[in-house]
Structures are given as structure tokens and as C-alpha cells.
Design an enzyme around this catalytic site. Structure first.
Site, PDB file in Angstrom:
ATOM      1  N   ASP A 169     -13.230 -22.011  82.508  1.00 38.80           N
ATOM      2  CA  ASP A 169     -13.245 -20.752  81.771  1.00 38.80           C
ATOM      3  C   ASP A 169     -14.141 -20.796  80.541  1.00 38.80           C
ATOM      4  O   ASP A 169     -14.040 -19.940  79.665  1.00 38.80           O
ATOM      5  CB  ASP A 169     -11.813 -20.388  81.332  1.00 38.80           C
ATOM      6  CG  ASP A 169     -10.917 -20.063  82.516  1.00 38.80           C
ATOM      7  OD1 ASP A 169     -11.374 -19.321  83.397  1.00 38.80           O
ATOM      8  OD2 ASP A 169      -9.784 -20.562  82.556  1.00 38.80           O
ATOM      9  N   ASP A 174      -6.119 -16.044  81.709  1.00 34.85           N
ATOM     10  CA  ASP A 174      -6.443 -16.481  83.058  1.00 34.85           C
ATOM     11  C   ASP A 174      -5.093 -16.755  83.731  1.00 34.85           C
ATOM     12  O   ASP A 174      -4.132 -17.117  83.048  1.00 34.85           O
ATOM     13  CB  ASP A 174      -7.286 -17.751  82.997  1.00 34.85           C
ATOM     14  CG  ASP A 174      -7.527 -18.339  84.369  1.00 34.85           C
ATOM     15  OD1 ASP A 174      -7.957 -17.596  85.260  1.00 34.85           O
ATOM     16  OD2 ASP A 174      -7.254 -19.540  84.553  1.00 34.85           O
ATOM     17  N   ASP A 227      -7.474 -22.393  80.953  1.00 31.49           N
ATOM     18  CA  ASP A 227      -7.151 -23.817  81.024  1.00 31.49           C
ATOM     19  C   ASP A 227      -8.312 -24.685  80.567  1.00 31.49           C
ATOM     20  O   ASP A 227      -8.203 -25.904  80.518  1.00 31.49           O
ATOM     21  CB  ASP A 227      -6.708 -24.220  82.432  1.00 31.49           C
ATOM     22  CG  ASP A 227      -7.763 -23.926  83.492  1.00 31.49           C
ATOM     23  OD1 ASP A 227      -8.930 -23.712  83.122  1.00 31.49           O
ATOM     24  OD2 ASP A 227      -7.411 -23.894  84.675  1.00 31.49           O
TER      25      ASP A 227
END
Length: 636
Positions: free
Chosen positions: A533, A335, A529
Site C-alpha cells: 500500500d 485497506d 498493512d
């Protein structure tokens, strides 16, 4: 060394002294002169039986208990049968006496078991020392005095006091005071963290300088320290495929070699191929060598050591199965925001339309974003210098991945990307600057846009380079940000593939596509993080959450948890996992190789009982020493 192990050690030392004395007496011929032949054989039996029973009585009792339970085939059974069989050779006085070998088998088996206990104890102690974050008490003020209470008794919202040198017992917010916090036990980092009034603090950190008054935000059972300790304690329950294979292998292997030893001892003499004493001794030697101690001990110990070494670096692995998967990762998906970039957005430009005041654009955006916790919204509000009157704002609606709409002073304000504008049929135009572009419309009229940039983390480039060096085939970046912004970050960091303007569900679909393209035995890791997610972390072969200190979502969803914000820890975790797997396979190949060789020699009558003892205890000790290397790690 605890009292139980100390008594065990003293018992073994006594047995070794008596065993050495018995060997000296027998070797000097004193038994033959005193008792003649075959009386010396029976005297030797009695002499060696004393150290044998002192060292091995617990093993004999354990074997007997297992037989009663109907589960006899383990190391205790093999050692008991082999050593008692050696003593039983006294029934064949014409054969060479083997009482010394019988005592040696049990004695050195006990030495190996003690060594194993020490190695496991060191590994547990290593983890306990590295993760020594459990607070013993919390200081609560009562009647003007500080009282030490059990952290589990402290309710959320309670004011606690943490003095210099004490560990923060419960997660909370600083209400008074400023200090430096040592977070090494959680993150593996030696640089202290500064906290002051208003700062969030997590349990497990050590207060270094000033007195801190903290308002607790959750009960101890839900605090960071409690969750991490639970995670580490439960890690041993999730076994790697290799570890499970060894367990299943031992269940089949042990009864198979027991029956093979019995056949070796009985069938040849029945067929007239030699004397009973010779073949019984071969069968007993075969039993001693066949004990799977080296594998059963060293493989779990290697994984345990690897997990312990990782925790020392601030890398929490939820089980040896994830450590094994991590060693086979060849695709790493990142990400962007909060993982490769700091997630601290800054407004770098405000571009109003002709005749529009820049402060008006910023004011409308700040009011519309006033209820959002998204880092972009926070940066817009931080840049706006005026007061935000929330009474003038209503009908706020966030549109995931696109932006926000709100009514400000009875006027409909849209703030977001080009997809939000398109969805509402609002006009917009692009910007030459690279960054996240927030378009702003008021009552359908385009008033301008705000350019926001995210800062790439200092070690993000090193992280990607380190992964490529470690053998990762491709690094992929997924982001909801604009394509040009994402591509600029990807090019700067050396990312192999960049996919931009993705909604959360699009990220899952992209990971599904990448998983489908993975070859046999290859694995995919997703790094996020841990806050938004969770779906992707769960779907990947290995979910890695970064910067998880204090993040419940990260600790719950991920398989591997990196307690700090350094992406370079990912390559470090991968190197550690691969090193652990190398140690595991070194032990498997070495133990099986030596055992097969000595088993063949024992079957053909070349290997004696002393070589069998080395094939069991010696190999186990070497394998344990090798496994303990997995605990040793160096902080980058």
C-alpha cells in the site's frame, strides 16, 4: 540526574541561600545602621550581586556570545538586560533599591531553566525507557565458545545465540530452539509471542524462556531495531505547523518587545512625563514579562511528550507535524486485507463442475499458484494435500489484482477472479457463497471454483466504533476483493463507504477523489498493512501502517507506524494526538493571556518586578507542568 545538571542545581541552591541571607540582612535594617544612607544602597548592590553572578554568569556569557554573533534577541538577552538594568538603578539612589528584584529575576529564571532541563530530560528518558530496544551485543559461536560481539559486526547469514533474558540483536530466522518473546517495547503489548524453528524474529524483542539459535537475515544497520531508533531520533526534526509558528513568532516578537521596552523607558521621560528612574523600571519590568520562555519551551515539549507517549503504546509517529495532522483527521480509509481482516485466508469450499474431481480443481490451482507469496495463494497450497512438482510448471504470469496464469503439464491454467476470466475470454459462473472466488480453467475449459474466506480481526468493529466516537466523520474501506465480500465485511463493521474490486492504481484514484472532497482544515488518513500500500500511504495526508514489526515497506512509506496488528490502536493514536494538541493550545492561550495582561500592567506602572518574575518564570513552570501531561498515557 547527570553530573552537569547536579552541579547546576547545587549552584542555584547556593545562590538561593545567599539571596535569602541578603534579604534577611537588608530587611533587618543592618545595612542602613552599618553604612547609613545612601551607603546602604551600594552595600545592597554588592550583597545581591554575589548570588546574581553565581546563578546567572552563564546566561550573561551566552547573551554576550549571541550579541557577538549578531543574533542577540533571545531569552538570555532579555533576562540579562532586565536584571542588569535593575542593578543599574543604583545610579538613582533616590528611587527604591531594586537589586533584590534584579537578583530574583536571574535566580528564578535559572530555576525555570533547570526545571525545563529536567522536564526535557524526563521526556527523553521516557522515550529512551520505552524504546530501550538497542542491543548491546550479539552472541556468536567461535571455536566452540560463545563470544559477545558488536551487532554491527555481524554479517547476514551468521548463526547467533540468544539466551533467556537477552534481547534479540538482529532480525533473523530461528534455526533451533523454541521460546516466548516479549515484544512490549515494540508493540506495547504485554502478551508474549511464541516462536520456534522456522519462525522469523525481529530485533528489539526480549527472549524470555528457551535458548534460540538464529540465522541473521540482514545487517544490523538495516534491522528493525536500528530503523525504529533512527525514526524516533529523527522525529524532532519534522516540526508541526504550530511549532514552526511559535518559532517564527518568537523571532519577530522578541526584538519587537525589546524595542517597545526601550521606547517605554526613554520616550516618556524625554517628553517630561515623569522621572527617568520610574520609566526605566517600567521598561525593565516590561522586558522581564515579555520573555517568551513559556511558549518556546512548552510547545515543543508538548509535542515531544506526545510522541514519547505514543511510542510507549507501540505507535511510532515520525514527527510532530504528523501528530498535528492526525488530530485533524475526519476521514479514515482502510485497506481490507491485513488491516481489518487477519489476512489469513482459508479455503472454505471447492465447487467442481459436473464430472470433475474436486482434488483436480485444487491441484491445478495449487500448481499455478506455487510461486506466489500472496496470502490467497498460500491458503490454496496449504489446503492441497498432494506434492507440488515445480518441474511441471512454467510460463507463470501474475496479473496484478486479477490472478495468475501458468502452464502445468503443458496445459494452460488460469486461476483468478471474474476479471481474469473476462480478460482471457474464459467461461465462468458465480457462486452463492460469500467469499473470495477463485475461478479455475484448464485449456479454456471451466473446471470449477474455490471459495476462500478471510477472518475479520477481533477488535476491527471496536476500532471503527472508536473512530466514530472520536469524531471521525466517515470510515471508508478499499479492497480488491469482490463487491459482495467487501460489503459483507463493511456492514458487519459499520463502515460508511465500501469500494471493491480495485486495482492498486484504483485505490490511489479513490483516495485522490476523497481528498478532493475534504473540507478546509480536515485531513484524510489511510490505513494499510504497509507491504503493498506504499503509493496510497504516501498520497494520504497521514499514512498509517499497521502490523509493521519487521516490515521495511511500512516503516519507509507511512507517517505513523503501528507496530502490532490491532486496528483499535488507530483510534488510540488519534485520541492521543488530539489530547496533545489540546495541551499545546492550552499553553499558548494561557501564556499569551497572562503575558499580555502583565505587559499592560507594566506599561501603566501597576506591575512591579516581582509580578514580572511570575509572568515569566511562573507561567513557564505552569506551562511545562501542563506539557508533561502529554507523556502520560494509559494502555487500553
Amino acid at each position: 540526574m547527570n553530573g552537569k545538571r547536579r552541579r547546576w542545581r547545587n549552584r542555584i541552591i547556593l545562590a538561593i541561600v545567599l539571596f535569602a541571607a541578603a534579604l534577611a540582612v537588608e530587611g533587618a535594617g543592618l545595612l542602613t545602621r552599618a553604612f547609613g544612607s545612601p551607603g546602604d544602597v551600594y552595600a545592597s548592590f554588592a550583597l545581591f550581586l554575589v548570588p546574581y553572578l553565581i546563578a546567572g554568569y552563564k546566561t550573561l556569557l551566552e547573551a554576550a556570545r549571541n550579541i557577538r554573533r549578531g543574533d542577540p534577541f533571545d531569552e538570555a538577552f532579555l533576562m540579562s538586560v532586565a536584571s542588569l538594568g535593575a542593578f543599574a538603578m543604583v545610579a538613582f539612589p533616590e528611587a527604591d533599591p531594586h537589586m533584590a528584584e534584579g537578583a530574583a529575576v536571574m535566580l528564578f529564571y535559572q530555576v525555570g531553566e533547570l526545571f525545563q532541563s529536567y522536564a526535557v530530560g524526563q521526556s527523553r528518558k521516557s522515550i529512551a525507557t520505552m524504546m530501550d530496544i538497542a542491543p548491546e551485543y550479539a552472541n556468536v559461536e567461535r571455536d566452540g565458545a560463545l563470544v559477545q560481539v558488536d551487532p554491527a559486526e555481524v554479517a547476514p547469514g551468521t548463526q547467533i545465540v540468544v539466551k533467556p533474558g537477552e534481547r534479540v540483536p538482529i532480525d533473523g530466522v530461528v534455526t533451533e530452539g523454541a521460546s516466548q518473546l516479549d515484544t512490549a517495547a515494540l508493540t506495547g503489548e504485554s502478551v508474549p509471542r511464541h516462536v520456534e524453528e522456522g519462525a522469523e524474529v525481529v530485533s528489539g524483542c526480549v527472549n524470555m524462556t528457551g535458548v534460540l539459535h538464529i540465522r541473521t537475515t540482514r545487517p544490523y544497520g538495516e534491522s528493525t531495531v536500528a530503523r525504529i531508533l533512527e525514526l524516533v531520533e529523527n522525529a524532532s526534526e519534522k516540526k508541526a505547523r504550530t511549532e514552526n509558528f511559535i518559532t517564527r513568532f518568537a523571532r519577530v516578537y522578541t526584538p519587537a518587545v525589546t524595542l517597545s521596552a526601550l521606547a517605554l523607558a526613554v520616550i516618556p521621560p524625554l517628553a517630561g512625563l515623569g522621572v527617568w528612574s520610574d520609566w526605566i523600571l517600567r521598561g525593565l519590568t516590561f522586558l522581564v514579562v515579555s520573555c517568551p520562555c513559556a511558549l518556546v519551551i512548552s510547545v515543543p515539549l508538548s509535542f515531544f511528550g506526545g510522541i514519547g507517549g505514543a511510542s510507549r503504546l507501540g505507535i511510532l509517529v515520525k514527527g510532530s507535524n504528523y501528530l498535528e495532522l492526525l488530530a485533524h483527521v475526519d476521514t479514515v480509509v482502510f485497506d481490507k486485507t491485513g488491516t481489518l481482516t487477519s489476512g489469513t485466508f482459508n479455503v472454505v469450499a471447492v465447487h467442481p463442475e459436473a464430472g470433475v474431481d474436486p482434488d483436480y480443481v485444487l491441484s491445478m490451482a495449487a500448481h499455478a499458484e506455487s510461486f506466489s507469496d500472496h496470502p490467497i495463494a498460500v491458503s490454496v497450497r496449504a489446503t492441497y494435500s498432494g506434492e507440488i512438482d515445480r518441474e511441471k510448471i512454467d510460463e507463470v504470469r501474475e496479473e496484478s489484482g486479477h490472478g495468475v496464469s501458468a502452464r502445468v503439464n503443458e496445459r494452460l491454467v488460469l486461476v483468478g477472479n471474474d476479471k481474469l476470466m473476462a480478460a482471457h475470454g474464459a467461461p465462468w459462473h458465480d457462486c452463492d457463497l460469500t467469499g473470495t472466488i477463485l475461478h479455475v480453467t484448464v485449456d479454456g475449459a471451466y473446471v470449477g471454483h474455490i471459495v476462500i474466506a478471510d477472518v475479520v480481526k477481533d477488535d476491527a468493529k471496536d476500532a471503527v466504533d472508536g473512530l466514530h466516537t472520536a469524531g471521525v466523520r466517515r470510515c471508508v474501506m478499499l479492497t480488491g476483493d469482490r463487491a459482495d465480500v467487501a460489503q459483507a465485511v463493511g456492514t458487519r463493521l459499520g463502515i460508511d463507504e465500501v469500494h471493491a474490486q480495485l486495482l492498486p492504481e484504483d485505490k490511489v484514484a479513490e483516495v485522490e477523489r476523497l481528498l478532493a472532497a475534504e473540507g478546509d482544515g480536515a485531513r484524510l488518513a489511510f490505513v494499510g498493512d504497509g507491504i503493498n500500500d506504499a503509493p496510497v500511504l504516501t498520497r494520504a495526508d497521514v499514512g498509517i501502517a499497521m502490523g509493521a514489526m519487521g516490515s521495511d515497506a511500512a516503516i519507509e512509506a507511512a507517517d505513523v507506524v503501528l507496530m502490532d496488528d490491532k486496528p483499535s490502536k488507530i483510534a488510540q493514536a488519534m485520541r492521543l494526538a488530539r489530547r496533545t494538541m489540546r495541551i499545546v493550545w492550552q499553553n499558548i492561550v494561557f501564556a499569551l493571556g497572562v503575558k499580555v495582561l502583565i505587559l499592560v500592567l507594566a506599561a501603566v506602572g501597576v506591575a512591579n518586578m516581582w509580578l514580572a518574575v511570575f509572568g515569566d518564570v511562573g507561567v513557564a513552570m505552569i506551562a511545562i507542568l501542563n506539557a508533561m501531561r502529554a507523556m502520560r498515557v494509559e494502555r487500553d
